[in-house]
Structures are given as structure tokens and as C-alpha cells.
Design an enzyme around this catalytic site. Structure first.
Site, PDB file in Angstrom:
ATOM      1  N   HIS A 145       0.840  -1.208   0.000  1.00  0.00           N
ATOM      2  CA  HIS A 145       0.000   0.000   0.000  1.00  0.00           C
ATOM      3  C   HIS A 145       0.870   1.250   0.000  1.00  0.00           C
ATOM      4  O   HIS A 145       0.616   2.202  -0.757  1.00  0.00           O
ATOM      5  CB  HIS A 145      -0.901  -0.038   1.233  1.00  0.00           C
ATOM      6  CG  HIS A 145      -1.632   1.224   1.524  1.00  0.00           C
ATOM      7  ND1 HIS A 145      -2.963   1.412   1.214  1.00  0.00           N
ATOM      8  CD2 HIS A 145      -1.221   2.390   2.109  1.00  0.00           C
ATOM      9  CE1 HIS A 145      -3.336   2.626   1.590  1.00  0.00           C
ATOM     10  NE2 HIS A 145      -2.298   3.238   2.142  1.00  0.00           N
ATOM     11  N   GLU A 146       1.899   1.266   0.839  1.00  0.00           N
ATOM     12  CA  GLU A 146       2.750   2.451   0.942  1.00  0.00           C
ATOM     13  C   GLU A 146       3.580   2.646  -0.331  1.00  0.00           C
ATOM     14  O   GLU A 146       3.745   3.786  -0.802  1.00  0.00           O
ATOM     15  CB  GLU A 146       3.654   2.345   2.166  1.00  0.00           C
ATOM     16  CG  GLU A 146       2.921   2.206   3.488  1.00  0.00           C
ATOM     17  CD  GLU A 146       1.949   3.341   3.761  1.00  0.00           C
ATOM     18  OE1 GLU A 146       2.161   4.456   3.235  1.00  0.00           O
ATOM     19  OE2 GLU A 146       0.972   3.125   4.497  1.00  0.00           O
ATOM     20  N   HIS A 149       1.611   4.441  -2.994  1.00  0.00           N
ATOM     21  CA  HIS A 149       1.518   5.896  -2.891  1.00  0.00           C
ATOM     22  C   HIS A 149       2.644   6.569  -3.684  1.00  0.00           C
ATOM     23  O   HIS A 149       2.433   7.598  -4.347  1.00  0.00           O
ATOM     24  CB  HIS A 149       1.620   6.336  -1.422  1.00  0.00           C
ATOM     25  CG  HIS A 149       0.343   6.213  -0.664  1.00  0.00           C
ATOM     26  ND1 HIS A 149      -0.851   6.754  -1.084  1.00  0.00           N
ATOM     27  CD2 HIS A 149       0.071   5.614   0.529  1.00  0.00           C
ATOM     28  CE1 HIS A 149      -1.799   6.499  -0.205  1.00  0.00           C
ATOM     29  NE2 HIS A 149      -1.265   5.803   0.794  1.00  0.00           N
ATOM     30  N   GLU A 207      -6.014   6.727  -0.824  1.00  0.00           N
ATOM     31  CA  GLU A 207      -5.936   5.560   0.047  1.00  0.00           C
ATOM     32  C   GLU A 207      -6.584   4.347  -0.605  1.00  0.00           C
ATOM     33  O   GLU A 207      -6.041   3.240  -0.556  1.00  0.00           O
ATOM     34  CB  GLU A 207      -6.604   5.866   1.391  1.00  0.00           C
ATOM     35  CG  GLU A 207      -5.901   6.933   2.212  1.00  0.00           C
ATOM     36  CD  GLU A 207      -4.460   6.559   2.518  1.00  0.00           C
ATOM     37  OE1 GLU A 207      -4.191   5.393   2.844  1.00  0.00           O
ATOM     38  OE2 GLU A 207      -3.595   7.442   2.408  1.00  0.00           O
TER      39      GLU A 207
END
Length: 284
Positions: A145-146, A149, A207
Site C-alpha cells: 500500500h505504501e 503511494h 488511500e
């Protein structure tokens, strides 16, 4: 990440640095670019990101350097190796532009249930997260997920949007006639409206997009994508945010779980053949 305290707080400090460094003319130019055109994220979503990636990378490196001075890294060799393995395994399936960069991964000795990735190819994981992410696939859900970004240039979008919004309001205020209590009240309300109507939903879109991109990365890397759902159940068990989703920069845990479950079938189709061939990730 809704259940994580200030998951991207490190970005906020970076935003402040950028806003201080960028001149008024540059900020106004950024605002005007809104009318010229947009780029697209890896999912095809239209995005507004006008700052040079080199500037974002510089900001990320500077923020990470400061964090390493302020927060000690973990002395637990086994945990550091496990985190490094998860990150390396995910990075190995990223697009070429990102896979071939010199990523730096640090396990910070801090009880925060937190992790982040910054422009400039920096990844930070807090030891507190390892108490909630119970296995390698759950940790991969967070790290993937990070990484998403960074790859989707969300930091650039957030800075660009913040610059454009603030300059548009400032310009409108200058053109709004003589000073009066009514004018001040109206533009204060507009500022609140911009925060709720543009900046917060924009962050929720980031997100959600990072969740789905991260799910894809973890499946391709041989981590079980079903564990992403269990991770958020763990987060919910630890206490969900009291902030209404409308006024939150992150989707509610229940929303994230629902979206992840809806996207499991296509990612299981990637993961299961790897597992059948015994090619799943083996970090711990």
C-alpha cells in the site's frame, strides 16, 4: 490507513517544507495548470501533479534523513531482515522505473502502528506495526500500500492540489471587493468547503487506490492477498477511528475491507498459480 495514527504524517511535514520553498509565482502557476491538463495514475484515474518528481524526491529524502536522526532504528536483526525481505520481494515486481531504484528500508523502534514510503525511494516501518500485522502477507499488504503511494505519485498530487486550492482562494479573496465582516466569513466558509469538498476526498481516493494497487503487488510477489482483509480486521479489533468517514482522509475500515474483498478474485488468480508452484514469498 484509518486505524493507524497519522499514517502519512511524515508527508505533512514535507508539504510544509514545499509550501515554504515554492515561491508565490510558482504556486500561482501550479494553480493555473489545472486548466491546462492532467496526467493519469496507474489505475487510469485522472490526476493533477505538476511539481517535478525531482523536487518531490528531494523532499522525501530530506524528511527521511530527519526521521532517522529523531527515531532510533530497531536493533533486532531478525525483525529487520524480515521487513527487508518483504519490501525487497514487493519491489521486485514493481514497474521497471521503480524496481531498479536504490530503495532504503528502515525498521524504526517505535510503538506506532505505522509504516510509510516517501518519494526518493524511502520506506519506513515501525515495530508497533509488527504486533498487528501477524504474518508476512499482512505486512506485505501494508508495505505494498505504501509503495503504491509513491508509484501513483500521490504525494505530488497532494502538494499540487494544496497549492492550487490555496492560491485560488487567495486570488478570489483579492478580487472579492472591499473588506467586510461578511466577506471574511464567506471566504472562511469557502476554505472549509475546499477542505471537505476537495482535499479530504482526494486523500480518500489516494488511500483506496493504494489499497488496490498494493493488493496487486502483493499477489504478484507471492503474498496471500486474502491476508489484506484479515489485516484490516486486526486493525478494527484495535479500535476504529471515531472521525466520520466524510471528514476523514482515510476510508473507514469496513469500507476498505469491502473493497479489498471485491478485488480478491482477480488477485487470487495471480497468487494461486504461484502457490501451486511453491513460488510464494518466503520471508518468515
Amino acid at each position: 490507513m484509518a486505524a493507524i495514527p497519522s499514517v502519512h504524517a511524515v508527508f505533512q511535514g514535507g508539504f510544509t517544507m514545499v509550501l515554504m520553498k515554492v515561491s508565490y509565482k510558482a504556486a500561482l502557476a501550479a494553480a493555473l495548470v489545472v486548466m491546462v491538463g492532467c496526467s493519469a495514475s496507474p489505475t487510469g484515474r485522472k490526476q493533477f501533479a505538476v511539481l517535478p518528481d525531482s523536487q518531490m524526491n528531494e523532499m522525501g529524502v530530506q524528511s527521511f534523513t530527519e526521521m532517522k536522526k529523531e527515531i532510533p532504528s530497531s536493533s533486532d536483526t531478525k525483525l529487520r531482515e524480515q521487513v527487508q525481505c518483504v519490501a525487497d520481494t514487493l519491489i521486485a515486481v514493481l514497474p521497471d522505473k521503480y524496481r531498479n531504484q536504490a530503495w532504503e528500508v528502515v525498521l524504526f523502534d517505535d510503538e506506532q502502528v505505522n509504516a510509510f514510503a516517501l518519494p526518493g525511494y524511502k520506506v519506513g516501518v515501525y515495530t508497533g506495526l509488527l504486533k498487528v500485522a501477524e504474518n508476512q502477507s499482512q505486512l506485505a499488504a501494508v508495505v505494498g500500500h505504501e509503495l503504491a503511494h509513491v508509484i501513483a505519485r500521490h504525494g505530488n498530487e497532494r502538494v499540487s492540489t494544496q497549492l492550487a486550492t490555496s492560491q485560488a482562494l487567495a486570488l478570489g479573496y483579492q478580487l472579492g471587493g472591499e473588506e467586510s465582516p461578511e466577506k471574511v466569513a464567506i471566504f472562511q466558509a469557502l476554505g472549509i468547503g475546499a477542505q471537505v469538498g476537495i482535499i479530504l476526498p482526494f486523500s480518500r481516493a489516494h488511500e483506496s487506490e493504494a489499497d488496490l494497487l498494493g493488493l496487486e503487488y502483493m499477489a504478484k510477489a507471492g503474498f496471500d492477498p486474502r491476508e489484506s482483509v484479515q489485516l484490516w480486521r486486526n486493525m478494527s479489533a484495535g479500535g476504529d477511528s471515531k472521525t466520520p468517514e466524510l471528514l476523514s482522509t482515510h476510508p473507514a475500515n469496513a469500507t476498505r475491507i469491502k473493497d479489498l474483498q471485491a478485488n480478491l478474485p482477480k488477485n487470487l488468480a495471480i497468487y494461486e498459480p504461484l502457490a501451486t508452484q511453491n513460488k510464494q514469498a518466503k520471508c518468515y
